[in-house]
Structures are given as structure tokens and as C-alpha cells.
Write an enzyme that holds these catalytic residues in place. Structure first.
Site, mmCIF file in Angstrom:
data_model
loop_
_atom_site.group_PDB
_atom_site.id
_atom_site.type_symbol
_atom_site.label_atom_id
_atom_site.label_comp_id
_atom_site.label_asym_id
_atom_site.label_seq_id
_atom_site.Cartn_x
_atom_site.Cartn_y
_atom_site.Cartn_z
ATOM 1 N N MET A 27 0.837 -1.199 0.000
ATOM 2 C CA MET A 27 0.000 0.000 0.000
ATOM 3 C C MET A 27 0.873 1.251 0.000
ATOM 4 S SD MET A 27 -3.527 -0.741 2.011
ATOM 5 C CE MET A 27 -2.914 -0.563 3.665
ATOM 6 N N LEU A 30 6.849 2.709 1.432
ATOM 7 C CA LEU A 30 7.759 1.572 1.518
ATOM 8 C C LEU A 30 8.889 1.824 2.515
ATOM 9 C CD1 LEU A 30 8.089 0.511 -2.238
ATOM 10 C CD2 LEU A 30 6.293 -0.032 -0.581
ATOM 11 N N GLU A 32 12.229 -0.642 4.842
ATOM 12 C CA GLU A 32 13.198 -1.716 4.668
ATOM 13 C C GLU A 32 12.528 -3.093 4.647
ATOM 14 O OE1 GLU A 32 16.594 -3.743 3.921
ATOM 15 O OE2 GLU A 32 16.212 -1.586 3.740
ATOM 16 N N HIS A 34 9.695 -3.769 3.156
ATOM 17 C CA HIS A 34 9.304 -3.945 1.758
ATOM 18 C C HIS A 34 10.539 -4.203 0.883
ATOM 19 C CE1 HIS A 34 5.889 -1.352 3.265
ATOM 20 N NE2 HIS A 34 5.242 -2.367 2.733
ATOM 21 N N GLY A 148 4.791 -10.504 3.589
ATOM 22 C CA GLY A 148 5.539 -10.553 4.835
ATOM 23 C C GLY A 148 4.823 -11.349 5.908
ATOM 24 N N ASP A 151 2.182 -9.778 8.814
ATOM 25 C CA ASP A 151 0.731 -9.878 8.686
ATOM 26 C C ASP A 151 0.365 -11.355 8.552
ATOM 27 O OD1 ASP A 151 0.022 -6.990 8.580
ATOM 28 O OD2 ASP A 151 1.310 -7.042 6.824
ATOM 29 N N GLN A 154 -3.260 -12.349 7.483
ATOM 30 C CA GLN A 154 -3.421 -12.015 6.069
ATOM 31 C C GLN A 154 -2.747 -13.056 5.194
ATOM 32 O OE1 GLN A 154 -2.752 -7.908 4.301
ATOM 33 N NE2 GLN A 154 -0.837 -8.877 3.692
ATOM 34 N N LEU A 185 9.024 -3.479 11.614
ATOM 35 C CA LEU A 185 8.872 -2.376 10.677
ATOM 36 C C LEU A 185 7.428 -2.295 10.186
ATOM 37 C CD1 LEU A 185 12.117 -2.611 8.522
ATOM 38 C CD2 LEU A 185 11.497 -0.807 10.111
ATOM 39 N N SER A 186 6.901 -1.090 10.169
ATOM 40 C CA SER A 186 5.534 -0.842 9.719
ATOM 41 C C SER A 186 5.426 0.588 9.251
ATOM 42 C CB SER A 186 4.536 -1.086 10.861
ATOM 43 O OG SER A 186 3.250 -0.608 10.516
#
Length: 330
Positions: A27, A30, A32, A34, A148, A151, A154, A185-186
Site C-alpha cells: 500500500m 515503503l 526496509e 518492503h 511478509g 501480517d 493475512q 517495521l511498519s
């Protein structure tokens, strides 16, 4: 490498394909984490393949009062990071491109698993997520799609959709990327003030406490199984100074709570302490679940499990998880 920016499916379909196409769905905003997904996609696609990163803020998976409007849009920076990480193209369609004519009347249902944990806290979220993932899989036509493990629910639902509905694509899980202090990381981490970030570290500390308790009890149980079964064997080992260690391991293993309950308790203690911080952590859920259906595991469970947590710090909601393995499988 030069990374193409594409906004329509027609542009993407016009690109020549000579090898495997690996897709990383995001989404935007981005980071690290990603970048790790993109680099892994590059390895999977190989030098002759293609890596496509999708950037689309999906309105279907945001509920009332959630942060759709303030979700960060940083396309120029995303394009640069994707290029540095090995992407050949960034596919950043508009809402009209993905949902021509408005919201779709036919959608993917996440089923019972989509109503648990994250689904219980965010009704309809997983239906919207699966709908857009299905659409983007059709639009990008990949050989592999990477997601990832942060999640985890998901990821489990996407795998289930691909299996149940016969999508011809490999789903690849990539481990969670963490900052040096342990925070996963988020894109939402940027919302945290310095005091809120200090409180937010309780999520990863709780998971690590549960993991460490699990590792300790698995080691104790393994050591307890080495306790001599006969007097002669005990006497022989005693001569070697080993019986005391075996007896100690057996005593500890049988005296303290073990299994999933102990893992939950260790993690919960950290979260309870964080609830008394300033600002406080407000727990949404702590769960130790079977990744096949995200139901809580029982005391005699063996196999792979996921220790998952969700909480709010200030106005920011964060999630995290760790995989664990119980019993003989470990």
C-alpha cells in the site's frame, strides 16, 4: 536499473515477458521491510525474470474511523526504493483502474477465519483485502507473489484463497524485518511519538518473552526425558556427575506451568506492565493460534503455531507475531 512507473493494466500487460514474474503487493510508504520483500522477489525471478511492485491504498479494507485518509502516500520515494531494491516496474493504479464503476458488487469472503483476531477487531477488513489481492493477482499475472510474515493472518488467508480457488501462483512468505530495538517495521510506526514508541516496544518484548519461555520449557522437557529410568543407570550417571542436572531439569519441568499456557502468561506479563506506562499500551488481543485456521491451540497441541499480538499506543494500532513450534515437531 531504471524502474518503470505504470498506472494501467494495459501498460503492464504490454511489457514483454521472458522469465518468471514475481510480484510484491504493497500500500506504499515503503520501508526496509518492503525492500527485503523486493530483494527476495528479485532472487526468485532471477536475472531474466521481472519484479513488479504494486502500490495501491485499498479503500475496501479500511473500516469506519480507520486511517484511510491519513495513510501516507509517498509514490516518488516508493519508486526510488523499489528501484534500489531490484524492481523492474511499479504498478500504481488509481481506484478507478482497480474498481471501474465503483465498489465491486461481487467480493471474496474470508469465511470464519476472517472473523477471528484482526477480523474481529476490523469487521470486513479481510474481505476487502482478499478482494483486492485477487484482483491484483489477475491484473499482474505473476508466477509468484510475496508477502511478509508480520501480517500472519493475512498471509494465511491469502494462502487459503489461492488453494481453495485454484489460483495458479506460488505464495512466498518472507520473515518479519525488525528495527534494532526489536520493533517490527511498519508504515504506521511513523505516527508514534518518542514516548509512544518506547511503549510500543512492549509488543515485541512480549513476543520474545513468550518465545524464550517456550524455548526454556522445551529444553527442560527434553532434559527431563533423559532422567535415568533404572537405579543402575542412575548410579552409573551419578558417577559422572550427571544425575543432579537431570533431576533438576525434571523437577523444574514438572513444577512450573508448561505448554501454551506458560507462553501466553509470559507474554501477557510484559503487556500488563506496559498498560501501566505513560502513555499506556491498550491491548486488543494476545493469541497463540494454529496458523491453519487461527483458532487458539490447546494444552496438548504439537506442531507449528503463531503467537500474535495487537494493541494501540496513542492513536496508532500495531500488530506483531512470532512463529513457534510445539512438541515433537520442534
Amino acid at each position: 536499473m531504471t524502474t518503470a512507473l505504470l498506472s494501467t493494466a494495459e501498460e503492464l500487460h504490454a511489457r514483454p515477458r521472458t522469465g518468471r514474474r514475481a510480484v510484491v503487493m504493497t500500500m506504499g510508504a515503503l520501508h526496509e521491510g518492503h525492500a527485503t520483500l523486493i530483494r527476495t522477489a528479485r532472487e526468485i525471478a532471477g536475472p531474466d525474470g521481472e519484479v513488479v511492485v504494486t502500490v495501491f491504498v485499498n479503500p475496501l479494507q479500511f473500516g469506519a474511523g480507520e486511517d484511510l485518509d491519513r495513510y501516507p502516500r509517498t509514490l516518488d520515494a516508493d519508486l526510488a526504493l523499489a528501484g534500489r531494491s531490484g524492481a523492474d516496474a511499479v504498478f500504481a493504479p488509481s481506484v478507478d483502474e482497480v474498481y471501474p464503476g465503483g465498489e465491486p458488487q461481487v467480493r471474496i469472503s474470508a469465511g470464519p477465519m476472517g472473523e477471528r483476531l484482526e477480523g474481529g477487531s476490523r469487521p470486513g477488513h479481510f474481505d476487502g483485502m482478499l478482494t483486492v489481492v485477487a484482483k491484483l493477482l489477475h491484473l499482474t499475472r505473476p508466477d509468484a507473489a510475496l508477502f511478509g510474515q508480520k501480517d500472519a493472518q493475512q498471509l494465511a488467508l491469502i494462502r487459503r484463497m489461492v488453494r481453495d480457488l485454484n489460483f495458479g501462483v506460488d505464495i512466498v512468505a518472507v520473515p518479519t524485518v525488525r528495527e534494532e530495538d526489536g520493533l517490527a517495521l511498519s508504515s504506521r510506526n511513523r505516527y508514534l511519538s518518542p514516548p509512544e514508541r518506547r511503549t510500543a516496544l512492549a509488543l515485541s518484548r512480549a513476543l520474545f518473552a513468550g518465545r524464550d519461555r517456550h524455548a526454556a520449557q522445551e529444553a527442560l522437557c527434553a532434559r527431563a526425558r533423559e532422567v535415568p529410568s533404572t537405579r543402575a543407570r542412575a548410579e552409573a550417571l551419578s558417577a559422572l556427575g550427571e544425575s543432579r542436572a537431570a533431576a533438576d531439569a525434571h523437577a523444574v519441568a514438572t513444577a512450573v506451568p508448561a505448554g501454551p499456557a506458560a507462553v501466553r502468561a509470559a507474554a501477557r506479563q510484559v503487556l500488563d506492565d506496559a498498560a501501566r506506562l505513560e502513555p499506556p499500551l491498550r491491548l486488543d488481543y494476545l493469541a497463540l493460534v494454529d496458523p491453519a485456521d487461527f483458532t487458539e491451540i490447546g494444552a496438548d497441541f504439537t506442531g507449528d503455531a503463531v503467537l500474535a499480538v495487537a494493541a494501540r499506543v496513542g492513536t496508532t494500532r500495531l500488530i506483531d507475531n512470532l512463529p513457534l513450534t510445539f512438541g515433537a515437531a520442534s
